[in-house]
Design a protein around this motif. Structure first.
Motif, PDB file in Angstrom:
ATOM      1  N   HIS A   1      18.988  -3.331  50.976  1.00  0.00           N
ATOM      2  CA  HIS A   1      19.704  -2.436  52.148  1.00  0.00           C
ATOM      3  C   HIS A   1      18.513  -1.341  52.431  1.00  0.00           C
ATOM      4  N   GLN A   2      18.286  -1.059  53.678  1.00  0.00           N
ATOM      5  CA  GLN A   2      17.370   0.057  53.973  1.00  0.00           C
ATOM      6  C   GLN A   2      17.618   1.292  53.311  1.00  0.00           C
ATOM      7  N   ARG A   3      18.804   1.686  52.979  1.00  0.00           N
ATOM      8  CA  ARG A   3      19.186   2.932  52.600  1.00  0.00           C
ATOM      9  C   ARG A   3      19.429   2.858  51.309  1.00  0.00           C
ATOM     10  N   ARG A   4      19.219   1.700  50.330  1.00  0.00           N
ATOM     11  CA  ARG A   4      19.383   1.538  48.958  1.00  0.00           C
ATOM     12  C   ARG A   4      18.779   2.420  48.188  1.00  0.00           C
ATOM     13  N   CYS A   5      17.711   3.169  48.309  1.00  0.00           N
ATOM     14  CA  CYS A   5      16.879   4.084  47.412  1.00  0.00           C
ATOM     15  C   CYS A   5      17.571   5.375  47.434  1.00  0.00           C
ATOM     16  N   GLN A   6      18.134   5.659  48.646  1.00  0.00           N
ATOM     17  CA  GLN A   6      18.603   6.916  48.753  1.00  0.00           C
ATOM     18  C   GLN A   6      20.086   7.020  48.199  1.00  0.00           C
ATOM     19  N   VAL A   7      20.780   5.802  48.436  1.00  0.00           N
ATOM     20  CA  VAL A   7      22.107   5.703  47.740  1.00  0.00           C
ATOM     21  C   VAL A   7      21.930   5.638  46.053  1.00  0.00           C
ATOM     22  N   LYS A   8      20.753   5.006  45.663  1.00  0.00           N
ATOM     23  CA  LYS A   8      20.690   4.894  44.272  1.00  0.00           C
ATOM     24  C   LYS A   8      20.473   6.319  43.742  1.00  0.00           C
ATOM     25  N   LEU A   9      19.585   7.132  44.410  1.00  0.00           N
ATOM     26  CA  LEU A   9      19.395   8.539  43.887  1.00  0.00           C
ATOM     27  C   LEU A   9      20.547   9.258  43.883  1.00  0.00           C
ATOM     28  N   ALA A  10      21.249   9.296  44.969  1.00  0.00           N
ATOM     29  CA  ALA A  10      22.764   9.887  44.846  1.00  0.00           C
ATOM     30  C   ALA A  10      23.739   9.430  43.845  1.00  0.00           C
ATOM     31  N   MET A  11      23.774   7.867  43.577  1.00  0.00           N
ATOM     32  CA  MET A  11      24.301   7.642  42.394  1.00  0.00           C
ATOM     33  C   MET A  11      24.156   7.996  41.326  1.00  0.00           C
ATOM     34  N   LEU A  12      22.868   8.057  40.906  1.00  0.00           N
ATOM     35  CA  LEU A  12      22.214   8.626  39.760  1.00  0.00           C
ATOM     36  C   LEU A  12      22.585  10.059  39.388  1.00  0.00           C
ATOM     37  N   ASP A  13      22.508  10.787  40.692  1.00  0.00           N
ATOM     38  CA  ASP A  13      22.721  12.244  40.408  1.00  0.00           C
ATOM     39  C   ASP A  13      24.371  12.582  39.885  1.00  0.00           C
ATOM     40  N   VAL A  14      25.034  11.486  40.531  1.00  0.00           N
ATOM     41  CA  VAL A  14      26.434  11.822  40.421  1.00  0.00           C
ATOM     42  C   VAL A  14      26.821  11.338  39.094  1.00  0.00           C
ATOM     43  N   VAL A  15      26.365  10.211  38.631  1.00  0.00           N
ATOM     44  CA  VAL A  15      26.735   9.618  37.212  1.00  0.00           C
ATOM     45  C   VAL A  15      26.174  10.302  36.141  1.00  0.00           C
ATOM     46  N   LEU A  16      24.820  10.763  36.307  1.00  0.00           N
ATOM     47  CA  LEU A  16      24.135  11.527  35.114  1.00  0.00           C
ATOM     48  C   LEU A  16      24.802  13.000  35.134  1.00  0.00           C
ATOM     49  N   ALA A  17      25.459  13.408  36.056  1.00  0.00           N
ATOM     50  CA  ALA A  17      26.151  14.628  35.628  1.00  0.00           C
ATOM     51  C   ALA A  17      27.183  14.515  34.865  1.00  0.00           C
ATOM     52  N   ARG A  18      27.874  13.399  34.822  1.00  0.00           N
ATOM     53  CA  ARG A  18      28.914  13.048  33.570  1.00  0.00           C
ATOM     54  C   ARG A  18      28.790  11.635  33.230  1.00  0.00           C
ATOM     55  N   PRO A  19      27.793  11.470  32.366  1.00  0.00           N
ATOM     56  CA  PRO A  19      27.290  10.036  31.978  1.00  0.00           C
ATOM     57  C   PRO A  19      28.497   9.463  31.016  1.00  0.00           C
ATOM     58  N   GLY A  20      29.335  10.292  30.238  1.00  0.00           N
ATOM     59  CA  GLY A  20      30.319   9.791  29.470  1.00  0.00           C
ATOM     60  C   GLY A  20      31.611   9.175  29.931  1.00  0.00           C
ATOM     61  N   THR A  21      31.577   9.582  31.451  1.00  0.00           N
ATOM     62  CA  THR A  21      33.090   9.201  31.817  1.00  0.00           C
ATOM     63  C   THR A  21      33.017   7.783  32.625  1.00  0.00           C
ATOM     64  N   VAL A  22      31.878   7.320  32.799  1.00  0.00           N
ATOM     65  CA  VAL A  22      31.573   5.999  33.323  1.00  0.00           C
ATOM     66  C   VAL A  22      31.658   4.928  32.220  1.00  0.00           C
ATOM     67  N   SER A  23      31.730   3.655  32.667  1.00  0.00           N
ATOM     68  CA  SER A  23      31.681   2.518  31.825  1.00  0.00           C
ATOM     69  C   SER A  23      30.179   2.314  31.415  1.00  0.00           C
ATOM     70  N   ALA A  24      29.973   1.811  30.168  1.00  0.00           N
ATOM     71  CA  ALA A  24      28.560   1.527  29.865  1.00  0.00           C
ATOM     72  C   ALA A  24      28.060   0.444  30.561  1.00  0.00           C
ATOM     73  N   ASP A  25      28.766  -0.469  30.869  1.00  0.00           N
ATOM     74  CA  ASP A  25      28.355  -1.529  31.932  1.00  0.00           C
ATOM     75  C   ASP A  25      27.538  -0.995  33.232  1.00  0.00           C
ATOM     76  N   LEU A  26      28.338  -0.012  33.913  1.00  0.00           N
ATOM     77  CA  LEU A  26      27.800   0.777  34.886  1.00  0.00           C
ATOM     78  C   LEU A  26      26.454   1.222  34.683  1.00  0.00           C
ATOM     79  N   LEU A  27      26.278   1.996  33.483  1.00  0.00           N
ATOM     80  CA  LEU A  27      25.082   2.594  33.482  1.00  0.00           C
ATOM     81  C   LEU A  27      23.910   1.454  33.106  1.00  0.00           C
ATOM     82  N   ARG A  28      24.397   0.329  32.710  1.00  0.00           N
ATOM     83  CA  ARG A  28      23.331  -0.434  32.388  1.00  0.00           C
ATOM     84  C   ARG A  28      22.548  -1.175  33.703  1.00  0.00           C
ATOM     85  N   ILE A  29      23.415  -1.022  34.879  1.00  0.00           N
ATOM     86  CA  ILE A  29      23.128  -1.951  35.887  1.00  0.00           C
ATOM     87  C   ILE A  29      22.708  -0.828  36.973  1.00  0.00           C
ATOM     88  N   LEU A  30      22.708   0.247  36.772  1.00  0.00           N
ATOM     89  CA  LEU A  30      22.462   1.382  37.754  1.00  0.00           C
ATOM     90  C   LEU A  30      20.863   1.223  38.519  1.00  0.00           C
TER      91      LEU A  30
END
Lengths: 568, 555
Positions: B526-555
């Motif tokens: 998707h053309q916005r994939r990288c932007q969304v990915k950066l946003a996702m990394l920002d969100v998840v890395l703020a609280r990495p302990g609250t998401v599943s390990a699988d999600l961290l593996r495929i981010l």
């Protein structure tokens, strides 16, 4: 007519849907709650309910209580001349409750809804069904206790409610459910619990606290094990209730003309049960996390189960939630009333057409797969979930797997229920053997589909596209093959027991209670009770109904007075 | 995809929660759920999506309706600049319901500090603890000094007490923050973990399938720590074996008698299966020596006879050789000379390539990047070497080859997430975020983003600044230490669910439309994939302990 039964660890109750409302049915003693206790002597005479509970003090080796904790296991209790399983004991209780309904309405219930803790696993649920069958009742459905309580909550107005939390702390089990009600839908969002946490554990903690203080009571050491356990347990129950209303209470045991006692304060009790109270937090947190609802979004905390009356529990809840819990449902009656609502729904009772209940799967379901480390070495097996816990039910999910070795001919895998990564810590429900065509490792794909329906039945569909192999399995208990004969055998054994006819039940209960009180007092008080017992037994022999009734009333009054104002 | 949900519910798109519920209720009552399992699932999912869309629309509407800040400059009085008003608003916890009164200005100048709220106090203590666990804001594997330890433990005790008396969400928040802090700060945080575990029962979650990744990491180590403590006691069954294997110094054949082979096998297998990181307490040479002894089936009596005969024979040979010693020396010298000649004939390009390769490795990994490949490094090294050399040999220059090598290295790092532990998972994702941030700064995060195509072609193109590059190098070194570079991970596709609240946060963070975000999350190209990915990394890395390990593996 279908009835709703709350089969509890400490107390049971039965209710029916009648004239557009749920109503509890009183037992032979006129009480709405029947203690979950059974006593059987060597002659085959049986007592069920309050009478049996009283006999726990006088004949502990013939009496069984809290047998709900044994459901789903092969454990048995020896009463009288025979060994009884938890299912058989529960069946006796269920039959008694059904008889109470027959007496009240003139009809024997053609079907029943029985409640189980939301956190009961498959084995425990099947055992509950079997108990119903042994009792001669058709179990139309098993309903989770917090869901039943949620049904009873707001029964009058049936208003919409934002998600609320049901906190059910009974005699032996602890359940938490988050439920939402809207437009006639009762939707369970998440469930969690602890099958080994209840009022009984608080009693045990109290016994551990008090026993060393009973000091040099050689009397206690002389008692046989089960009698000592029974007396201590009963004393703890009494003391715990007394502490609900007072800042301190006496813990007293009387046996063989000797009395040992000590004082327990509320603070000491709360310190002793602090670890148990801590355990209350985890299921609450887990259920909130699973449905991603924040604590402040909850509209109410609904307390169910006698143990929630304890001030220490109420305090912990107020601290946890920052608000006072809701007390509009009767903690002892809500579950039975809710079961009656479900029963009413099943029989098309008036006023109930527009209600639908959706529940969730309380445990994760999955299979066993190979676990590899970072070097690709196989490190044993691991649990691979297919249906996550707290998924709305009915649900159907499929996962793909592949062969682990070259030229593999067969895949053998167990089907498990639980949350542990190590399958040996989970409950095994069954096993699948799947023949696969020979091929290099990883090239043969196997699709496994789990379908879990609202009655808790698990169906497994296996298909191997490469070979066209297809199989459908319905997971039944490995014991089910034998169970038909076992049920018949149990029923026969129970039929051989002597049950007090209804009109005698009151007398039997009065006697049992009198004997217990006799044992728990000393000196003059004991003699007094003894004389009354003799007189009552005399009246029974003469078989004059009016005299019997009068004597009984007098005896009960005497007992009431003594227990309310015990001589020091 | 979201339009579908309205069709399933049978209503027009709306923000009205009650209407959505009514539609769901009507459809549900018309269903026989047990006979239409898929239909029920679809209906439920449609309702959840509809409610989520309605909720985010409501949140946006609430923001837009926030009252305008009144402008007081109009009536001519001197109330100071608008900045002063901002200072007043920031002091209190919530926005004031009415505009501040002129006299309130004096509060901003600190005549009386408003009392610290509970959450401020807890945050302050967490920050103080973080400063002790991460000195100067950096990861450190040194232990605490005694005064620091006492201070840190006091903070942990205080936070635990706060949690114990607090409401559930505060308890939860403190639990999460401490778990993440201690997992990321391990092993420095080791001394503090037991105390926290006492209150929060982290070990109780051990072994469950949804064990939080931070806890998965910590619980293994807590159990490992306890095992080390127990096995260090003289009464423990494996105590003798343990002390023997931990003894420093080189192993010699006489050590055979210091420990029973069976005990060693039990200890090593048990440790490797249950507490792998505890193996680092043992002397690796001794362990290797015993490993070899355990895998050899052992010579047996015949073997011993052969060995003795062999020794005697060798003694004879040596005597014979010594008498012929001069000859051998001369031979050896000749060999060395011819090797030197060969080297002189080595073409310039080969040595230049080697040099270039070494430079490239140092560039990627830092100073010890070019160190000889050990077993712990083989796969990574092989991959990077191949990429570099084949690029040079096809005629490309050093810079171009470096780009290819860097690409392989980075793809390797992303792949290593499959097997990484919590600390490394977070670190790899942090570095991935650095790449995206660099791309964003260059304006290359849109359609031309090199990270949005399959195969991550062009990942080598991303140039990092000095500090981020140091961080990347530290990450590679850390992966090597964690043993993640020894082999290629090779399992099938991983999938993970993204929790609804995370999706909501991503939508907020990226500022894009809901449908765009949903589409970008599911489509790699998707053309916005990288932007969304950066946003996702920002969100998840703020609280990495609250998401599943699988999600961290495929981010």
């Amino acid at each position: 007519m279908i009835v709703g039964i709350d089969l509890g660890t400490t107390n049971s109750a039965v209710a029916i849907w009648q004239d557009g409302e749920a109503r509890l049915v009183p037992n032979g003693l006129g009480e709405l709650l029947t203690p979950s206790a059974v006593s059987i002597d060597r002659s085959g005479q049986s007592w069920i309910g309050a009478a049996a509970l009283d006999r726990l003090a006088t004949h502990p080796e013939q009496t069984a209580t809290s047998f709900k904790r044994m459901m789903g296991t092969q454990a048995t209790v020896t009463l009288g001349k025979r060994k009884y399983s938890a299912e058989e004991l529960s069946a006796m209780l269920l039959a008694q409750l059904a008889a109470d309904v027959e007496h009240a309405t003139g009809q024997w219930p053609e079907g029943t809804v029985i409640t189980v803790p939301a956190y009961f696993n498959e084995r425990q649920r099947r055992a509950t069904r079997r108990a119903g069958e042994i009792a001669g009742l058709e179990v139309r459905r098993l309903i989770n206790e917090p869901t039943a309580a949620a049904l009873a909550f707001g029964l009058q107005d049936q208003a919409d409610r934002e998600p609320f939390l049901v906190f059910d702390l009974g005699g032996g089990t602890f359940d938490v459910s988050i439920v939402e009600k809207f437009e006639g839908i009762v939707e369970v969002r998440a469930s969690a619990g602890d099958n080994r946490l209840g009022g009984d554990d608080f009693n045990a903690a109290l016994v551990r606290l008090a026993e060393p203080r009973l000091g040099a009571a050689a009397m206690l050491d002389r008692l046989p094990g089960d009698r000592r356990e029974a007396l201590l347990g009963l004393a703890a129950e009494r003391t715990r209730r007394a502490l609900t209303a007072a800042a301190e209470a006496e813990f007293a045991v009387v046996a063989d003309d000797e009395r040992a006692a000590c004082t327990i304060t509320t603070d000491e009790f709360e310190d002793a049960v602090a670890p148990l109270v801590k355990r209350l937090r985890d299921p609450v947190l887990r259920s909130l996390r699973d449905c991603t609802i924040a604590v402040e979004e909850l509209s109410d905390i609904v307390l169910v189960g006698g143990a929630t009356r304890m001030p220490v529990v109420k305090k912990a809840l107020t601290r946890m939630f920052g608000r006072f819990p809701n007390s509009t449902v009767h903690p002892d009656h809500a579950v039975a009333l809710g079961a009656a609502v479900q029963a009413g729904l099943l029989s098309g009772g008036e006023g109930l057409e527009e209600i639908r209940i959706t529940d969730v799967a309380p445990f994760t379901l999955g299979i066993e797969v190979n676990n590899r480390d970072s070097h690709g070495r196989v490190l044993g097996t691991i649990f691979s979930p297919i249906i996550d816990r707290n998924t709305p039910v009915p649900v159907s999910r499929v996962q793909s797997y592949s062969t682990a070795a070259d030229n593999q001919q067969e895949i053998v895998s167990g089907i498990y229920q639980g949350e542990a990564r190590d399958v040996t810590q989970n409950v095994k429900l069954g096993e699948m053997k799947i023949p696969v065509p020979r091929a290099p490792a990883g090239e043969v794909v196997v699709n496994v589909r789990f379908t879990y329906d609202s009655s808790g039945l698990l169906e497994v569909d296996i298909d191997v596209p490469k070979s066209g192999y297809h199989r459908n399995m319905v997971i039944v208990d490995e014991d089910d093959g034998r169970s038909a004969t076992e049920i018949a055998r149990s029923r026969k054994a129970l039929e051989a027991l002597k049950v007090h006819p209804r009109d005698e039940a009151e007398n039997a209960a009065a006697l049992a209670r009198a004997e217990r009180v006799y044992e728990s007092f000393l000196g003059d008080a004991r003699e007094f009770v003894g004389r009354w017992i003799a007189e009552f037994q005399g009246a029974l022999e003469k078989q004059d109904p009016r005299q019997i009734t009068d004597m009984r009333k007098g005896l009960l009054e005497v007992l009431d007075n003594l227990e309310a104002n015990p001589p020091l | 995809m979201s339009a579908q949900c309205w069709r399933t519910l049978g209503i027009k798109a709306t923000d009205d929660k009650a209407a959505i519920r009514r539609a769901y209720a009507d459809k549900l009552k018309a269903l026989d759920v047990d006979n239409d399992v898929a239909g029920f699932a679809k209906l439920r999912q449609a309702r959840d999506i509809a409610l989520r869309l309605a909720a985010s629309a409501a949140a946006r509407a609430a923001e837009e309706q926030a009252p305008e800040e009144p402008d007081y400059r109009d009536d001519g009085a001197d109330y100071g600049s608008p900045d002063d008003w901002d200072a007043v608003v920031l002091e209190s916890d919530q926005a004031p319901a009415e505009p501040p009164v002129p006299g309130a200005r004096t509060r901003a100048w600190g005549s009386e500090e408003p009392p610290e709220t509970d959450s401020q106090r807890i945050e302050r203590q967490l920050r103080a603890l973080a400063q002790l666990v991460f000195p100067d804001g950096n990861y450190s594997d040194d232990g605490f000094t005694l005064p620091d330890y006492e201070q840190a433990l006091a903070l942990v005790n205080s936070l635990v007490a706060e949690a114990h008396a607090a409401r559930l969400e505060v308890y939860n928040a403190i639990d999460h923050h401490l778990a993440e802090m201690m997992a990321q700060g391990w092993p420095r945080s080791a001394a503090l973990v037991e105390r926290a575990n006492e209150e929060f029962h982290w070990l109780g979650e051990a072994g469950t399938i949804d064990e939080r990744p931070a806890l998965r990491f910590l619980n293994l180590r807590i159990r490992g720590m306890r095992f080390v403590e127990n096995v260090g006691q003289p009464g423990h069954v494996l105590h003798k074996v343990w002390t023997e294997l931990a003894r420093p110094g080189k192993p010699n054949p006489l050590d055979r008698f210091r420990a029973k082979k069976d005990d060693v096998r039990i200890l090593l297998n048990g440790v490797r299966e249950r507490y792998p990181e505890v193996e680092s307490y043992l002397n690796p040479e001794r362990v290797g020596w015993w490993d070899r002894r355990l895998t050899d089936s052992g010579p047996g009596i015949i073997g011993w006879i052969i060995r003795i005969v062999g020794i005697l024979w060798m003694v004879a040979v040596v005597f014979g050789a010594l008498s012929r010693g001069d000859n051998n020396e001369r031979n050896a010298r000749t060999q060395v000379e011819s090797a030197a000649e060969n080297q002189a004939e080595t073409p310039m390009s080969e040595r230049e390539e080697e040099l270039g390769l070494r430079l490239a490795l140092e560039q990627i990994m830092g100073k010890d990047g070019a160190v000889e490949a050990g077993e712990d490094y083989s796969a990574f090294r092989a991959g990077v070497t191949t990429a570099y050399l084949s690029s040079r040999r096809s005629g490309e220059n050093h810079e171009q080859a470096l780009v290819r090598a860097l690409q392989v290295a980075r793809v390797f790092a992303l792949d290593a997430r499959r097997l990484a532990e919590f600390g490394e998972l977070v670190e790899i994702n942090e570095v991935q975020r650095l790449w995206l941030q660099a791309l964003q700064r260059e304006g290359r995060i849109g359609e031309d983003c090199p990270m949005r195509k399959a195969g991550l072609a062009g990942l080598g193109d991303v140039i990092l600044g000095v500090e981020p590059q140091e961080r990347e190098r530290a990450m590679f070194r850390r992966l090597r230490e964690a043993g993640l570079m020894a082999s290629h991970p090779r399992f099938g596709e991983l999938r993970a669910d993204i929790p609804g609240d995370v999706v909501g946060a991503i939508i907020d963070r990226s500022g894009l439309a809901d449908e765009t975000v949903y589409a970008a999350l599911q489509d790699n190209g998707h053309q916005r994939r990288c932007q969304v990915k950066l946003a996702m990394l920002d969100v998840v890395l703020a609280r990495p302990g609250t998401v599943s390990a699988d999600l961290l593996r495929i981010l």
